[in-house]
Scaffold this active site. Structure first.
Site, PDB file in Angstrom:
ATOM      1  CE1 TYR A 181      25.192   1.205 -25.690  1.00 34.12           C
ATOM      2  CE2 TYR A 181      27.362   2.227 -25.676  1.00 34.12           C
ATOM      3  CZ  TYR A 181      26.029   2.248 -26.045  1.00 34.12           C
ATOM      4  OH  TYR A 181      25.537   3.303 -26.774  1.00 34.12           O
ATOM      5  CG  LEU A 194      -0.061  25.604 -24.341  1.00 38.58           C
ATOM      6  CD1 LEU A 194       0.604  24.812 -23.226  1.00 38.58           C
ATOM      7  CD2 LEU A 194      -1.343  24.903 -24.796  1.00 38.58           C
ATOM      8  CD  GLU A 224       0.396  16.284 -21.878  1.00 35.21           C
ATOM      9  OE1 GLU A 224       1.357  17.034 -22.150  1.00 35.21           O
ATOM     10  OE2 GLU A 224      -0.296  15.733 -22.741  1.00 35.21           O
ATOM     11  CE  LYS A 238       3.476  26.272 -20.270  1.00 38.68           C
ATOM     12  NZ  LYS A 238       4.852  26.695 -20.361  1.00 38.68           N
ATOM     13  NE  ARG A 297       5.886  28.145 -30.049  1.00 34.34           N
ATOM     14  CZ  ARG A 297       5.679  29.455 -29.993  1.00 34.34           C
ATOM     15  NH1 ARG A 297       6.663  30.271 -29.699  1.00 34.34           N
ATOM     16  NH2 ARG A 297       4.487  29.953 -30.228  1.00 34.34           N
ATOM     17  CE  LYS A 310      -0.895  19.153 -24.105  1.00 39.41           C
ATOM     18  NZ  LYS A 310       0.285  18.407 -24.504  1.00 39.41           N
ATOM     19  CE  LYS A 314       3.616  29.371 -16.462  1.00 37.45           C
ATOM     20  NZ  LYS A 314       3.969  30.508 -17.295  1.00 37.45           N
ATOM     21  CB  CYS A 334      33.341  38.087  16.138  1.00 33.92           C
ATOM     22  SG  CYS A 334      31.961  37.098  16.734  1.00 33.92           S
ATOM     23  CB  CYS A 359      34.806  34.828  15.302  1.00 30.53           C
ATOM     24  SG  CYS A 359      35.068  35.022  17.066  1.00 30.53           S
TER      25      CYS A 359
HETATM   26  S1  IVH Z   1       1.327  21.453 -25.617  1.00 34.18           S
HETATM   27  C1  IVH Z   1      -0.693  23.525 -28.893  1.00 34.18           C
HETATM   28  N1  IVH Z   1       2.214  20.325 -23.431  1.00 34.18           N
HETATM   29  O1  IVH Z   1       4.788  25.290 -23.239  1.00 34.18           O
HETATM   30  C2  IVH Z   1      -0.028  22.849 -27.794  1.00 34.18           C
HETATM   31  N2  IVH Z   1       3.278  22.296 -24.211  1.00 34.18           N
HETATM   32  O2  IVH Z   1       3.373  27.970 -23.758  1.00 34.18           O
HETATM   33  C3  IVH Z   1       1.278  23.405 -27.499  1.00 34.18           C
HETATM   34  N3  IVH Z   1       5.162  22.999 -22.837  1.00 34.18           N
HETATM   35  O3  IVH Z   1       5.667  25.981 -26.520  1.00 34.18           O
HETATM   36  C4  IVH Z   1       2.114  22.663 -26.613  1.00 34.18           C
HETATM   37  N4  IVH Z   1       5.066  21.362 -21.377  1.00 34.18           N
HETATM   38  O4  IVH Z   1       7.005  24.144 -25.399  1.00 34.18           O
HETATM   39  C5  IVH Z   1       2.355  21.341 -24.311  1.00 34.18           C
HETATM   40  N5  IVH Z   1       2.917  19.212 -21.528  1.00 34.18           N
HETATM   41  C6  IVH Z   1       3.053  20.219 -22.402  1.00 34.18           C
HETATM   42  C7  IVH Z   1       4.066  21.180 -22.259  1.00 34.18           C
HETATM   43  C8  IVH Z   1       4.125  22.213 -23.189  1.00 34.18           C
HETATM   44  C9  IVH Z   1       5.710  22.464 -21.751  1.00 34.18           C
HETATM   45  C10 IVH Z   1       5.642  24.233 -23.512  1.00 34.18           C
HETATM   46  C11 IVH Z   1       5.688  24.098 -25.006  1.00 34.18           C
HETATM   47  C12 IVH Z   1       4.961  25.289 -25.532  1.00 34.18           C
HETATM   48  C13 IVH Z   1       4.778  26.149 -24.347  1.00 34.18           C
HETATM   49  C14 IVH Z   1       3.446  26.845 -24.477  1.00 34.18           C
END
Ligand code: IVH
Length: 684
Positions: free
Chosen positions: A47, A94, A125, A127, A148, A305, A329, A423, A441
């Site tokens: 590499y 979200l 997915e 989070k 963001r 989603k 959550k 002690c 001790c």
């Molecule tokens: S979807 C409109 N997917 O959570 C859809 N967000 O509270 C917006 N996040 O700002 C995001 N894992 O940075 C999506 N699998 C996931 C995520 C995810 C983490 C974060 C994302 C977003 C925040 C929303």
């Protein structure tokens, strides 16, 4: 007539361009295999050779330089401040839900809006708990990266983004999204737990404040004005969606994540699952919750989603969040509670360990009432006091820790906590020896120390006395039946049956197990004695060098130090132990009880947990390099002279050299000399 010289030159430039492109593609491909797939295929040297060749050609032919060349990650000046960056389409957030009922409501709402009673396919997915980022690729080349911010305008962190090795500078033209000429990729920048721990340790050692969690560390690292700092922080990226896509399209969220992977962008796909309806969604949410501690990074929930992108468009968005997705959550892994008092435990070597006893609190589904406070330095650093309201954190199965104190909740009577000078078990003086973090001790017959000594002696890696568990040891010591390890071999069935919950049968079994333990290898026996700083490897090194225990007992510190891997502290500890008449008597009584020692054959002692592991040393160590090498080899490992992608550990001594940089770049685990000693068992 054409100028033959010019023609020749053009030809040559074309050849060079082709060679440069070949090298770039070669490096990109192997970057991808290494950083995104964790599956390198070429050696470090191969590499490096290609990389250097590319650098040289680009230096000689600057007209052929390209912004997406792999060499362009290197360098980059520090900024005065970040520029603003406007997202072409808003980066939404979200809505959060916390209960099953809310999930069912979400699903009902979706079906109502879509006018269907059929189950909806959802992609579930993880989070990720990181920092949201948008990457813009134009004609396959990364042109910008922004945070963001408020959803519309964020900060332009492009130079920092270019330092993140899992983010390609140019896209691969494969698969479902191969034709795209403009794509805004959205995802999370985060730090793996192991990188976070290493970073905090390093900050701690250099007197910088540690980060409270990986999310804060990632946020702090991406917002550095100097990209060189970001480069050292081992950030990662996983995509979870897109803004604009032009020139290509997909139909589902699942295809989108797949398509991103085909472009060379790591996406959330690995732990995502397509679920045929709300029951399956709930099931995968639970699976993610269960595996969250085993994942290399932190997640704080799942994102559900609607899988069809047409349906997503049809459902649309509210002011700040989409109607087609929701974040379900997990229960938090951090919680607030109050420290009722601080207790102090006494270990085998007399170490006093402070433990916070707290009002019980649920942390991520587990009831917690104790947290380790480590030592006085840790208590001082965080200023932890009895009565304090504290934020505690649990990670995996380890004992929870105090993250920080809510000092604003403190009353005026509160005062700093000091580990006692005596002690808590035997009342003898407890002292902090020079250069050590712990108070100890010093009374060798302290009942608390004795209990731990006996527990260690009987444990599986030591004399391995089956059935002699912690509860029994405590009874033996409390009733005065055992005052040192040798007493174990003089116990009788009749004495044992008088103890709580000890029937004749179990008493006989225990006596048999004690008898069975008498035949033991010399190094195991030496380890069992619990000499401070003498771990299993250290015991093996001593026995291999001197043959038997009585020879070791006769050596002075200088002779012991001649053994590779035995430093002055260990040597002194061994001498002190054997010069104590009480210890000499105990060993004599063990021998008269019939302990029979044998030498373990060298070959079997060489196979340990370091089998196959490759080490590289950098900087100066307190022991000679050659000794360190022998220690590794005695445990089945090997030592290399340069850091490669195959290196398992880089041991950083004082003033480490460029190998440390290299290790960071390749993601090789970096350990201190102390950690090295702990790992090899030289000083445990
Ligand atoms: S979807 C409109 N997917 O959570 C859809 N967000 O509270 C917006 N996040 O700002 C995001 N894992 O940075 C999506 N699998 C996931 C995520 C995810 C983490 C974060 C994302 C977003 C925040 C929303």
């Amino acid at each position: 007539m054409m100028d033959p010289g010019k023609d020749h030159q053009t030809d040559r430039l074309e050849d060079i361009h082709a060679e440069i492109e070949r090298l770039r593609n070669f490096i990109r491909h192997h970057d991808y295999l290494y950083y995104a797939m964790d599956a390198p295929e070429i050696s470090d040297r191969e590499y490096d050779t290609s990389f250097k060749k590319l650098e040289r050609l680009e230096r000689d032919y600057p007209q052929l330089l390209a912004p997406d060349s792999p060499t362009q990650r290197v360098g980059g000046a520090a900024l005065e401040r970040f520029e603003q960056i406007t997202h072409a389409s808003p980066m939404l957030s979200l809505s959060n839900i916390f209960e099953v009922g809310e999930l069912i409501d979400f699903d009902s709402r979706v079906r109502k809006l879509l006018g269907t009673v059929e189950p909806i396919p959802y992609l579930v997915e993880p989070k990720l708990d990181g920092v949201a980022i948008e990457l813009v690729y134009q004609n396959g080349v990364l042109v910008s990266g922004g945070t963001r911010g408020d959803g519309t305008v964020g900060e332009d962190v492009t130079p920092n983004i270019k330092k993140i090795r899992t983010i390609p500078l140019s896209l691969m033209r494969n698969g479902l999204l191969a034709e795209t000429n403009l794509i805004d990729i959205r995802g999370e920048i985060f730090m793996a737990r192991s990188d976070f721990d290493a970073l905090n340790k390093e900050r701690d050692e250099t007197g910088q404040p540690s980060f409270a969690n990986p999310r804060n560390a990632a946020a702090g690292s991406i917002r550095q004005l100097d990209p060189a700092i970001t480069a050292r922080r081992r950030l990662r990226f996983l995509a979870h969606g897109v803004g604009r896509i032009e020139g290509a399209s997909v139909n589902t969220q699942l295809d989108l994540l797949q398509g991103l992977i085909e472009l060379g962008i790591p996406s959330n796909l690995e732990h995502a699952k397509l679920c045929g309806g709300v029951e399956a969604v709930l099931e995968h949410y639970r699976v993610l919750n269960q595996i969250r501690n085993q994942l290399p990074f932190e997640i704080d929930g799942s994102v559900i989603k609607v899988n069809s992108l047409d349906w997503q468009t049809q459902l649309g968005t509210k002011s700040r969040s989409p109607r087609w997705a929701v974040a379900y959550k997990f229960e938090p892994m951090q919680a607030e509670t109050r420290i009722v008092r601080i207790d102090v435990g006494v270990g085998r070597t007399g170490t006093l360990t402070p433990v916070a006893i707290m009002e019980p609190v649920n942390v991520g589904g587990v009831n917690v009432s104790r947290a380790t406070l480590h030592n006085q330095d840790e208590i001082d650093r965080k200023d932890i006091r009895e009565g304090d309201v504290v934020l505690i954190q649990r990670a995996g199965d380890v004992i929870p820790e105090v993250v920080k104190v809510r000092s604003e909740c403190r009353d005026s009577h509160s005062h700093p906590y000091r580990i006692p000078d005596h002690c808590p078990v035997c009342g003898s003086e407890a002292v902090r020896l020079q250069g050590q973090a712990a108070k100890r001790c010093l009374n060798s017959s302290c009942p608390a120390r004795l209990k731990e000594t006996i527990k260690h002696f009987a444990s599986r890696d030591a004399m391995d006395i089956e059935g002699l568990g912690d509860k029994l040891v405590e009874q033996f010591v409390d009733k005065g039946l055992v005052r040192d390890p040798a007493d174990i071999y003089y116990l009788e069935v009749e004495t044992l049956v008088s103890l709580e919950r000890m029937a004749k049968k179990s008493a006989t079994n225990l006596i048999n197990a004690i008898q069975k333990s008498k035949k033991v290898s010399s190094d195991r026996f030496l380890f069992s004695l619990g000499i401070p700083l003498v771990g299993a490897t250290c015991a093996r090194l001593l026995v291999q060098s001197f043959g038997d225990i009585s020879s070791i007992a006769k050596k002075d510190a200088l002779e012991l130090q001649k053994v590779p891997g035995i430093g002055p502290e260990v040597a002194q500890s061994v001498v002190t132990f054997f010069s104590e008449p009480r210890n000499a008597q105990m060993i004599e009584r063990l021998m008269s009880a019939g302990i029979s020692l044998y030498m373990r054959p060298e070959t079997s002692s060489g196979t340990t947990s370091l089998q196959g592991k490759n080490f590289v040393f950098t900087g100066s160590l307190s022991i000679p390099r050659n000794d360190a090498k022998k220690i590794v080899e005695a445990s089945g490992g090997s030592v290399g002279s340069s850091v490669t992608r195959k290196t398992d550990y880089v041991v950083a001594g004082e003033d480490p050299g460029s190998k440390l940089e290299k290790a960071r770049e390749f993601g090789v685990k970096i350990i201190s000399e102390d950690e090295f000693k702990a790992l090899t068992g030289v000083a445990e």
